[in-house]
Write an enzyme that holds these catalytic residues in place. Structure first.
Site, PDB file in Angstrom:
ATOM      1  N   CYS A 118      19.167  60.372 -27.815  1.00  0.00           N
ATOM      2  CA  CYS A 118      19.378  60.125 -26.378  1.00  0.00           C
ATOM      3  C   CYS A 118      18.083  60.131 -25.581  1.00  0.00           C
ATOM      4  O   CYS A 118      18.063  59.712 -24.432  1.00  0.00           O
ATOM      5  CB  CYS A 118      20.325  61.162 -25.795  1.00  0.00           C
ATOM      6  N   HIS A 258      19.331  62.780 -18.350  1.00  0.00           N
ATOM      7  CA  HIS A 258      20.259  62.220 -19.338  1.00  0.00           C
ATOM      8  C   HIS A 258      21.659  62.742 -19.005  1.00  0.00           C
ATOM      9  O   HIS A 258      21.856  63.924 -18.743  1.00  0.00           O
ATOM     10  CB  HIS A 258      19.830  62.660 -20.738  1.00  0.00           C
ATOM     11  N   ASN A 288      28.617  60.173 -22.000  1.00  0.00           N
ATOM     12  CA  ASN A 288      27.259  60.174 -22.547  1.00  0.00           C
ATOM     13  C   ASN A 288      27.016  58.839 -23.266  1.00  0.00           C
ATOM     14  O   ASN A 288      27.577  58.594 -24.329  1.00  0.00           O
ATOM     15  CB  ASN A 288      27.121  61.361 -23.513  1.00  0.00           C
TER      16      ASN A 288
HETATM   17  N1  ACO Z   1      39.714  69.258 -25.683  1.00  0.00           N
HETATM   18  C1  ACO Z   1      40.238  70.510 -25.743  1.00  0.00           C
HETATM   19  N2  ACO Z   1      39.624  71.517 -26.372  1.00  0.00           N
HETATM   20  C2  ACO Z   1      38.458  71.265 -26.969  1.00  0.00           C
HETATM   21  C3  ACO Z   1      37.870  69.976 -26.953  1.00  0.00           C
HETATM   22  C4  ACO Z   1      38.558  68.965 -26.294  1.00  0.00           C
HETATM   23  N3  ACO Z   1      38.087  67.711 -26.215  1.00  0.00           N
HETATM   24  N4  ACO Z   1      36.714  70.014 -27.625  1.00  0.00           N
HETATM   25  C5  ACO Z   1      36.547  71.278 -28.050  1.00  0.00           C
HETATM   26  N5  ACO Z   1      37.609  72.022 -27.674  1.00  0.00           N
HETATM   27  C6  ACO Z   1      37.876  73.438 -27.910  1.00  0.00           C
HETATM   28  C7  ACO Z   1      37.099  73.931 -29.109  1.00  0.00           C
HETATM   29  O1  ACO Z   1      37.819  73.624 -30.293  1.00  0.00           O
HETATM   30  C8  ACO Z   1      37.055  75.416 -28.852  1.00  0.00           C
HETATM   31  O2  ACO Z   1      38.286  75.970 -29.234  1.00  0.00           O
HETATM   32  P1  ACO Z   1      38.352  77.355 -30.030  1.00  0.00           P
HETATM   33  O3  ACO Z   1      37.681  78.350 -29.120  1.00  0.00           O
HETATM   34  O4  ACO Z   1      39.791  77.540 -30.235  1.00  0.00           O
HETATM   35  O5  ACO Z   1      37.554  77.076 -31.263  1.00  0.00           O
HETATM   36  C9  ACO Z   1      36.974  75.495 -27.322  1.00  0.00           C
HETATM   37  O6  ACO Z   1      37.394  74.212 -26.849  1.00  0.00           O
HETATM   38  C10 ACO Z   1      35.602  75.797 -26.756  1.00  0.00           C
HETATM   39  O7  ACO Z   1      34.652  75.047 -27.469  1.00  0.00           O
HETATM   40  P2  ACO Z   1      33.125  75.172 -27.153  1.00  0.00           P
HETATM   41  O8  ACO Z   1      32.388  74.343 -28.131  1.00  0.00           O
HETATM   42  O9  ACO Z   1      32.737  76.616 -27.000  1.00  0.00           O
HETATM   43  O10 ACO Z   1      33.072  74.527 -25.691  1.00  0.00           O
HETATM   44  P3  ACO Z   1      31.804  74.290 -24.818  1.00  0.00           P
HETATM   45  O11 ACO Z   1      32.022  74.915 -23.511  1.00  0.00           O
HETATM   46  O12 ACO Z   1      30.533  74.595 -25.544  1.00  0.00           O
HETATM   47  O13 ACO Z   1      31.855  72.713 -24.593  1.00  0.00           O
HETATM   48  C11 ACO Z   1      30.817  70.732 -25.394  1.00  0.00           C
HETATM   49  C12 ACO Z   1      31.783  71.866 -25.712  1.00  0.00           C
HETATM   50  C13 ACO Z   1      31.356  69.975 -24.214  1.00  0.00           C
HETATM   51  C14 ACO Z   1      30.713  69.825 -26.616  1.00  0.00           C
HETATM   52  C15 ACO Z   1      29.428  71.308 -25.051  1.00  0.00           C
HETATM   53  O14 ACO Z   1      29.042  72.214 -26.047  1.00  0.00           O
HETATM   54  C16 ACO Z   1      28.372  70.264 -24.918  1.00  0.00           C
HETATM   55  O15 ACO Z   1      28.401  69.464 -23.995  1.00  0.00           O
HETATM   56  N6  ACO Z   1      27.351  70.267 -25.803  1.00  0.00           N
HETATM   57  C17 ACO Z   1      26.254  69.337 -25.726  1.00  0.00           C
HETATM   58  C18 ACO Z   1      26.664  68.079 -26.392  1.00  0.00           C
HETATM   59  C19 ACO Z   1      25.706  66.955 -26.123  1.00  0.00           C
HETATM   60  O16 ACO Z   1      25.191  66.822 -25.052  1.00  0.00           O
HETATM   61  N7  ACO Z   1      25.516  66.134 -27.139  1.00  0.00           N
HETATM   62  C20 ACO Z   1      24.773  64.948 -27.013  1.00  0.00           C
HETATM   63  C21 ACO Z   1      23.363  65.153 -27.322  1.00  0.00           C
HETATM   64  S1  ACO Z   1      22.464  63.759 -27.045  1.00  0.00           S
HETATM   65  C22 ACO Z   1      22.413  62.623 -28.367  1.00  0.00           C
HETATM   66  O17 ACO Z   1      21.380  62.395 -28.929  1.00  0.00           O
HETATM   67  C23 ACO Z   1      23.647  61.913 -28.804  1.00  0.00           C
END
Ligand code: ACO
Length: 336
Positions: A118, A258, A288
């Site tokens: 990204c 980003h 994203n």
């Molecule tokens: N809907 C409902 N529940 C969900 C979903 C969903 N879509 N996705 C995850 N959950 C659940 C998980 O399973 C977890 O459940 P559990 O506690 O029973 O295991 C719970 O929600 C919490 O999950 P977390 O991972 O702790 O949630 P978090 O607040 O960290 O949010 C997220 C997750 C949105 C993915 C966040 O970590 C994030 O944005 N990370 C950065 C990702 C990113 O930016 N990636 C791109 C990088 S750039 C590139 O090069 C592509």
């Protein structure tokens, strides 16, 4: 010895393009176990654009490129170099940049793809700038383009709700002294490579019936670890680029981060002590879009008047690799 005077380099034209098809959080509720409430609350995303089956990354890149060229009032045969930043090329080779070069008719241009996740577009800005700054080239087309939807596992709610498709492009050229790119910061930490990857299809794990069965041709991400990395690195990278430009966050008129997650954007703004009204946010509309997110957001900021001539603009990205990149620019476009 007299120092060689470097040319000032800036963005002289910009455009973006997204597919028409909108996929809302409600639509996703029918695909995986998720809810509009969870997605909005945890990411800020409400909808994203998805390319149809026939549309590949180069098709989106092509459309964005045409708009950037028109905006710059530059014809394709004036372009000396095409850089396409992408994690979702049409194919391994030829490069997506070569496909775009041919389609727009940039017959005298060199062309290559750039892989920095990204952060790719911001990396591309820095790379393209060098060629103009040192006089090798006059006009460089830098594109960030992705069809992440093609490599998402639509059964994995941890990833499929986050991404969207799109492209943004800029033309770089010489600008009046004092304008354009003033400071940059690039970085990488390969030790975090496993946190965000598409495991199969390359030389480490060539495509086979087994890799397909094991769903290894999709985005695999440790969301929480990437989140922690992003929160730390976004503010740091922007602060360093500002330092290189001899500026501080108080001098910034608009931050173009980003667009991955509203909570990451808010925490970067907080670290930079910048109010959210100076921050461009459109993650709600597009999710994203990886390397396309910064040029799409910058284009919207410019076209809506949020970025004006003389404004100090900071772009900052993070992504797979792990990588990060930031550029500080003094906007040289016309006043709207
Ligand atoms: N809907 C409902 N529940 C969900 C979903 C969903 N879509 N996705 C995850 N959950 C659940 C998980 O399973 C977890 O459940 P559990 O506690 O029973 O295991 C719970 O929600 C919490 O999950 P977390 O991972 O702790 O949630 P978090 O607040 O960290 O949010 C997220 C997750 C949105 C993915 C966040 O970590 C994030 O944005 N990370 C950065 C990702 C990113 O930016 N990636 C791109 C990088 S750039 C590139 O090069 C592509």
């Amino acid at each position: 010895m007299n120092e060689v005077k470097k040319r000032s380099v800036g963005i002289i034209g910009i455009g973006s393009h997204v597919p028409e098809k909108v996929l809302t959080n409600k639509d996703l509720e029918a695909i995986v176990e998720t809810s509009d409430e969870w997605i909005v609350d945890r990411t800020g995303i409400r909808e994203r654009r998805i390319a149809d089956q026939e549309t590949a990354t180069s098709d989106l890149a092509y459309q964005a490129a045409l708009k950037a060229l028109a905006d710059a009032k530059v014809s394709a045969d004036e372009i000396d170099l095409v850089i396409v930043a992408t994690a979702t090329p049409d194919m391994f080779f030829p490069s997506t940049a070569c496909l775009v070069q041919n389609r727009i008719g940039a017959t005298k241009a060199a062309a290559f793809d750039l892989a920095a996740g990204c952060s790719g577009f911001a990396y591309g800005l820095v790379v393209g700038t060098q060629f103009v700054q040192n006089g090798t080239y006059k006009k460089v087309l830098v594109i960030g383009a992705e069809t992440l939807s093609k490599i998402l596992d639509w059964t994995d709610r941890n990833t499929c709700v986050l991404f969207g498709d799109g492209a943004g492009a800029v033309v770089l050229g010489e600008v009046e002294e004092g304008y354009g790119i003033l400071g940059v910061e690039l970085g990488a930490d390969g030790s975090g490579g496993d946190l965000l990857k598409m495991p199969a299809g390359g030389s480490r794990m060539p495509a086979s019936a087994q890799t397909v069965a094991d769903r290894l041709h999709y985005v695999h991400m440790s969301g929480n670890d990437v989140f922690k990395f992003a929160v730390k690195v976004m503010g740091e990278a922007a602060a360093k680029a500002l330092e290189h430009a001899g500026l501080s966050s108080e001098d910034v008129d608009c931050l173009i981060p980003h667009q991955a997650n509203i909570r990451i954007i808010q925490s970067a703004a907080k670290r930079l002590k910048m109010p959210m009204d100076k921050v461009m946010v459109n993650v709600d509309k597009y999710g994203n879009t990886s390397s396309a997110s910064i040029p799409i957001a910058l284009n919207e900021a410019v076209k809506s008047g949020k970025v004006k001539k003389n404004d100090v603009v900071v772009v900052v990205g993070f992504g797979a690799g792990l990588t990060w990149a930031s550029c500080v620019l003094k906007w040289c476009g016309e006043d709207l």
